[in-house]
Design a protein around this motif. Structure first.
Motif, PDB file in Angstrom:
ATOM      1  N   PHE A  93       0.762  -1.509   0.455  1.00 36.27           N
ATOM      2  CA  PHE A  93      -0.033   0.281   0.239  1.00 36.27           C
ATOM      3  C   PHE A  93       0.931   1.440   0.083  1.00 36.27           C
ATOM      4  N   MET A  94       2.042   1.294   0.585  1.00 38.92           N
ATOM      5  CA  MET A  94       2.971   2.778   0.881  1.00 38.92           C
ATOM      6  C   MET A  94       3.420   2.842  -0.718  1.00 38.92           C
ATOM      7  N   PHE A  95       3.894   1.465  -1.211  1.00 34.07           N
ATOM      8  CA  PHE A  95       4.655   1.507  -2.224  1.00 34.07           C
ATOM      9  C   PHE A  95       3.506   2.120  -3.631  1.00 34.07           C
ATOM     10  N   GLU A  96       2.139   1.474  -2.806  1.00 34.95           N
ATOM     11  CA  GLU A  96       1.108   2.220  -4.499  1.00 34.95           C
ATOM     12  C   GLU A  96       1.483   3.203  -4.412  1.00 34.95           C
ATOM     13  N   ASN A  97       1.068   3.968  -2.897  1.00 30.19           N
ATOM     14  CA  ASN A  97       0.861   5.621  -2.906  1.00 30.19           C
ATOM     15  C   ASN A  97       2.290   6.337  -2.558  1.00 30.19           C
ATOM     16  N   LYS A  98       3.309   6.121  -2.999  1.00 34.60           N
ATOM     17  CA  LYS A  98       4.469   6.317  -3.329  1.00 34.60           C
ATOM     18  C   LYS A  98       5.422   7.190  -1.754  1.00 34.60           C
ATOM     19  N   ILE A  99       4.265   6.395  -1.049  1.00 34.08           N
ATOM     20  CA  ILE A  99       4.856   6.666   0.614  1.00 34.08           C
ATOM     21  C   ILE A  99       6.928   5.927   0.598  1.00 34.08           C
ATOM     22  N   LYS A 100       7.210   6.346   1.549  1.00 35.84           N
ATOM     23  CA  LYS A 100       9.188   6.081   0.609  1.00 35.84           C
ATOM     24  C   LYS A 100       9.510   5.601   2.449  1.00 35.84           C
ATOM     25  N   LEU A 101       9.716   4.125   2.349  1.00 35.76           N
ATOM     26  CA  LEU A 101      10.000   3.271   3.493  1.00 35.76           C
ATOM     27  C   LEU A 101      11.612   3.490   3.344  1.00 35.76           C
ATOM     28  N   ILE A 102      11.679   3.206   4.686  1.00 38.00           N
ATOM     29  CA  ILE A 102      13.366   2.979   5.381  1.00 38.00           C
ATOM     30  C   ILE A 102      13.571   1.591   5.122  1.00 38.00           C
TER      31      ILE A 102
END
Lengths: 135, 135
Positions: A93-102
């Protein structure tokens, strides 16, 4: 992605005994666990409130994220952890919403939770941990 | 003194729309209230998780505590709020235990809670708010 709630608040400490005394003896929280998380280079000392936990984080290595945080900002609140139902769904979900993960994959955090951090650049300056409870 | 649990986490923001979007649209929390708290010189924007809340704090005045915090450390986690059963009992308990408070009397915070802050010097660098829910 389903967020269950605030799992804990992570606090960077330099004097574990003194901080633990505040949360245990002044605030009256129940001690839950004391555990080394080698992947993060920290000792975690966890206290349970009726809802949510306080996680004290003491650095064990000079290059740990907590050591770097303390050098820059001093001891204090380090991150918020949100419990999610499924960490893989959350990462997708974070990847699809362009939210940057560490990092790209979850690691094993304290109490066996599968965890990943969202980069503060995607949250307005807040380090947010996502955690799936072990079965 | 009885601590009921973690009531909310207060986050200092500089761009309320962008921060609100993260907590509402990405994390999926329910919006609870938008309110000015003039005594603290802030606008509070509050979101409900299944347990605990996220309180976004936008400064309205150049000399507000949030403005000062942001100038020093940038946007990010500002404080932890613990709900207590009775704020007067909590203040008395802190006084008896030589825990330093900011002010002597509770003030009225967001959502009508009676609140007081514990000085970070007494907590290992963490700004802790104590809050009694209005009846």
């Amino acid at each position: 992605m389903k967020v269950i709630g605030i799992e804990h608040i992570g606090i960077a400490v330099t004097d574990l005994n003194s901080s633990a005394k505040f949360w245990k003896e002044v605030i009256g929280l129940k001690h839950l666990s004391l555990e080394d998380v080698d992947g993060q280079g920290v000792t975690t000392d966890i206290y349970q409130a009726d809802s949510g936990k306080i996680e004290l984080l003491l650095s064990k290595c000079p290059d740990s994220p907590i050591e770097k945080f303390i050098k820059k900002r001093g001891p204090g609140i380090h991150h918020i952890c949100l419990q999610v139902e499924n960490i893989d769904d959350a990462i997708r979900f974070m990847f699809e919403n362009k939210i940057k993960l560490i990092g790209k994959e979850p690691t094993i955090g304290a109490e066996g939770y599968k965890v990943i951090f969202i980069h503060p650049n995607s949250t307005g300056g807040v380090l947010v941990e996502l955690a799936e409870k072990p079965i």
